[in-house]
Scaffold this motif. Sequence first.
Motif, mmCIF file in Angstrom:
data_model
loop_
_atom_site.group_PDB
_atom_site.id
_atom_site.type_symbol
_atom_site.label_atom_id
_atom_site.label_comp_id
_atom_site.label_asym_id
_atom_site.label_seq_id
_atom_site.Cartn_x
_atom_site.Cartn_y
_atom_site.Cartn_z
ATOM 1 N N ILE A 1 29.581 -15.528 -11.635
ATOM 2 C CA ILE A 1 29.441 -14.556 -12.711
ATOM 3 C C ILE A 1 29.522 -15.287 -14.047
ATOM 4 O O ILE A 1 30.408 -16.119 -14.250
ATOM 5 C CB ILE A 1 30.507 -13.442 -12.629
ATOM 6 C CG1 ILE A 1 30.338 -12.472 -13.807
ATOM 7 C CG2 ILE A 1 31.914 -13.996 -12.553
ATOM 8 C CD1 ILE A 1 31.185 -11.221 -13.698
ATOM 9 N N ILE A 2 28.579 -15.025 -14.931
ATOM 10 C CA ILE A 2 28.568 -15.569 -16.286
ATOM 11 C C ILE A 2 28.751 -14.389 -17.223
ATOM 12 O O ILE A 2 27.936 -13.468 -17.259
ATOM 13 C CB ILE A 2 27.260 -16.300 -16.590
ATOM 14 C CG1 ILE A 2 27.033 -17.433 -15.585
ATOM 15 C CG2 ILE A 2 27.270 -16.858 -18.006
ATOM 16 C CD1 ILE A 2 25.714 -18.154 -15.760
ATOM 17 N N THR A 3 29.837 -14.412 -17.966
ATOM 18 C CA THR A 3 30.160 -13.279 -18.828
ATOM 19 C C THR A 3 29.819 -13.520 -20.292
ATOM 20 O O THR A 3 29.855 -12.580 -21.085
ATOM 21 C CB THR A 3 31.655 -12.949 -18.721
ATOM 22 O OG1 THR A 3 32.422 -14.095 -19.107
ATOM 23 C CG2 THR A 3 32.022 -12.573 -17.285
ATOM 24 N N LEU A 4 29.499 -14.764 -20.657
ATOM 25 C CA LEU A 4 29.207 -15.052 -22.069
ATOM 26 C C LEU A 4 28.294 -16.267 -22.151
ATOM 27 O O LEU A 4 28.520 -17.276 -21.479
ATOM 28 C CB LEU A 4 30.504 -15.311 -22.846
ATOM 29 C CG LEU A 4 30.362 -15.485 -24.362
ATOM 30 C CD1 LEU A 4 29.877 -14.181 -24.995
ATOM 31 C CD2 LEU A 4 31.701 -15.915 -24.975
ATOM 32 N N LEU A 5 27.244 -16.148 -22.977
ATOM 33 C CA LEU A 5 26.318 -17.246 -23.272
ATOM 34 C C LEU A 5 25.677 -17.806 -22.000
ATOM 35 O O LEU A 5 25.825 -18.984 -21.666
ATOM 36 C CB LEU A 5 27.035 -18.361 -24.047
ATOM 37 C CG LEU A 5 27.588 -17.980 -25.421
ATOM 38 C CD1 LEU A 5 28.285 -19.168 -26.062
ATOM 39 C CD2 LEU A 5 26.477 -17.462 -26.326
ATOM 40 N N LEU B 1 21.830 -8.054 -21.445
ATOM 41 C CA LEU B 1 22.776 -8.796 -22.275
ATOM 42 C C LEU B 1 24.171 -8.843 -21.672
ATOM 43 O O LEU B 1 25.042 -9.537 -22.195
ATOM 44 C CB LEU B 1 22.852 -8.174 -23.677
ATOM 45 C CG LEU B 1 21.595 -8.300 -24.534
ATOM 46 C CD1 LEU B 1 21.792 -7.573 -25.853
ATOM 47 C CD2 LEU B 1 21.246 -9.755 -24.764
ATOM 48 N N GLY B 2 24.389 -8.099 -20.589
ATOM 49 C CA GLY B 2 25.710 -8.105 -19.966
ATOM 50 C C GLY B 2 25.918 -9.338 -19.115
ATOM 51 O O GLY B 2 25.388 -10.415 -19.394
ATOM 52 N N GLY B 3 26.680 -9.198 -18.052
ATOM 53 C CA GLY B 3 26.969 -10.330 -17.191
ATOM 54 C C GLY B 3 25.807 -10.690 -16.287
ATOM 55 O O GLY B 3 24.965 -9.856 -15.952
ATOM 56 N N GLN B 4 25.762 -11.971 -15.921
ATOM 57 C CA GLN B 4 24.794 -12.473 -14.957
ATOM 58 C C GLN B 4 25.544 -12.750 -13.657
ATOM 59 O O GLN B 4 26.382 -13.646 -13.594
ATOM 60 C CB GLN B 4 24.128 -13.740 -15.486
ATOM 61 C CG GLN B 4 23.487 -13.590 -16.851
ATOM 62 C CD GLN B 4 22.285 -12.656 -16.828
ATOM 63 O OE1 GLN B 4 21.591 -12.545 -15.806
ATOM 64 N NE2 GLN B 4 22.018 -11.984 -17.934
ATOM 65 N N ILE B 5 25.262 -11.973 -12.635
ATOM 66 C CA ILE B 5 25.997 -12.054 -11.380
ATOM 67 C C ILE B 5 25.059 -12.531 -10.287
ATOM 68 O O ILE B 5 23.972 -11.977 -10.090
ATOM 69 C CB ILE B 5 26.604 -10.677 -11.003
ATOM 70 C CG1 ILE B 5 27.580 -10.210 -12.079
ATOM 71 C CG2 ILE B 5 27.303 -10.737 -9.664
ATOM 72 C CD1 ILE B 5 26.982 -9.325 -13.143
ATOM 73 N N ASN B 6 25.470 -13.568 -9.569
ATOM 74 C CA ASN B 6 24.623 -14.149 -8.536
ATOM 75 C C ASN B 6 25.452 -14.348 -7.269
ATOM 76 O O ASN B 6 26.512 -14.973 -7.299
ATOM 77 C CB ASN B 6 24.054 -15.488 -8.991
ATOM 78 C CG ASN B 6 23.048 -16.053 -8.004
ATOM 79 O OD1 ASN B 6 22.416 -15.317 -7.249
ATOM 80 N ND2 ASN B 6 22.895 -17.369 -8.003
ATOM 81 N N ALA B 7 24.991 -13.793 -6.164
ATOM 82 C CA ALA B 7 25.632 -13.972 -4.861
ATOM 83 C C ALA B 7 24.754 -14.892 -4.021
ATOM 84 O O ALA B 7 23.578 -14.601 -3.798
ATOM 85 C CB ALA B 7 25.816 -12.635 -4.158
ATOM 86 N N ALA C 1 37.547 -12.295 -13.524
ATOM 87 C CA ALA C 1 37.019 -13.120 -14.604
ATOM 88 C C ALA C 1 37.386 -12.519 -15.951
ATOM 89 O O ALA C 1 37.645 -11.315 -16.077
ATOM 90 C CB ALA C 1 35.501 -13.254 -14.477
ATOM 91 N N LEU C 2 37.410 -13.360 -16.989
ATOM 92 C CA LEU C 2 37.750 -12.911 -18.330
ATOM 93 C C LEU C 2 36.656 -12.010 -18.883
ATOM 94 O O LEU C 2 35.468 -12.262 -18.690
ATOM 95 C CB LEU C 2 37.941 -14.117 -19.257
ATOM 96 C CG LEU C 2 39.121 -15.040 -18.936
ATOM 97 C CD1 LEU C 2 39.121 -16.233 -19.878
ATOM 98 C CD2 LEU C 2 40.432 -14.286 -19.028
ATOM 99 N N GLY C 3 37.069 -10.972 -19.582
ATOM 100 C CA GLY C 3 36.133 -10.078 -20.242
ATOM 101 C C GLY C 3 35.552 -8.999 -19.371
ATOM 102 O O GLY C 3 34.670 -8.259 -19.816
ATOM 103 N N VAL C 4 36.011 -8.874 -18.116
ATOM 104 C CA VAL C 4 35.456 -7.880 -17.188
ATOM 105 C C VAL C 4 36.454 -6.746 -17.016
ATOM 106 O O VAL C 4 37.647 -6.987 -16.792
ATOM 107 C CB VAL C 4 35.134 -8.511 -15.827
ATOM 108 C CG1 VAL C 4 34.516 -7.479 -14.890
ATOM 109 C CG2 VAL C 4 34.190 -9.695 -16.009
ATOM 110 N N ALA C 5 35.981 -5.520 -17.145
ATOM 111 C CA ALA C 5 36.828 -4.332 -17.019
ATOM 112 C C ALA C 5 36.188 -3.364 -16.033
ATOM 113 O O ALA C 5 34.959 -3.369 -15.855
ATOM 114 C CB ALA C 5 37.014 -3.653 -18.366
#
Length: 312
Positions: A281-285, A294-300, A206-210
């Motif tokens: 994964i939600i990386t923004l807003l 405030l970081g990513g929201q990750i749901n499995a 995903a974009l913005g993930v390192a």
Amino acid sequence: MFSPQNIIANKKFRLDLLHHFTLKFVLTIFLLILGVTTLNLPVNAQSSVTGGFEGRVLEDGVPLAGVLVQFKNRSNGFQTAKRTDANGFFRETTLQPGVYTIRVVQDGTERYSKDQELYATRSNSIVPVPINLQKAIIATSPTPQPSPTDTTTSNLNLVKQTDSDIEAGGNLNPRRDAAFNERLVRTLPLGGRTLTRTFDELALLALGVAPAPQAIGNSVGPGVGGGVGTSGQFSINGLRSRANNFLVDGSDNNDEDIGVRRQGFFALVPQPIESIQEFQIITLLAPAEFGRNLGGQINAISKSGGNSFHGT
């Protein structure tokens, strides 16, 4: 001195007091149950583990009212249906993610059928399904020969949908996210960084993930592989790699002491990839239903089973 009259009066007072509080307690419970049953209005809820379809049925540009739109989950056979309103609109919510067969039935005749992938509230929205029917063209003698560009079938012409139709309006949402269905989770190569096949590595697509920084020494916590554990699974948009919120089926799955994802449902072992139906994964807003960090929201989202036998 305690006379018999005083003892009887004291007992009567305590019994009256007990009856008063008992009646008050029973009345409170009754009012609470009454309020729950009468004031609880039915709503079509969406969550981070369900999705839905919405669309409009048209025939030559005219909306069709009262048409039955059926939805069937191809994995487990679950079926549900909705009828279009006066303007031809339909909406079905709280469906499990997966592949659905959408059928339009009018007067007992199937007029439309399409397989559509459903993600669990991808970008927290309903998947739009535009359906445009055209009336059958009654052939007269002599029978015209179909040309290579003729799209008319024997009874019905269906307008072919494209990905741009399904994702119409999606670019207007500034949220940045990614979703991986069961097929992607199962087939994408994993284990290149941690040497252990874990679905966490899907986030790196995903974009913005390192990748997370490497841990110092042996202090890696309950994670798997280098850079996982006290260092976190990954960093999103330059924030700390321990600033992410991990969920399983929408429920908290964070290690409160270390600030990373728990490696399993109840034990410190990697959650098997075969148990994942969808990885989000939600990386923004992120929407208001998420929080904590405030970081990513990750749901499995875990699989709920189907009609075919499979395993590993």
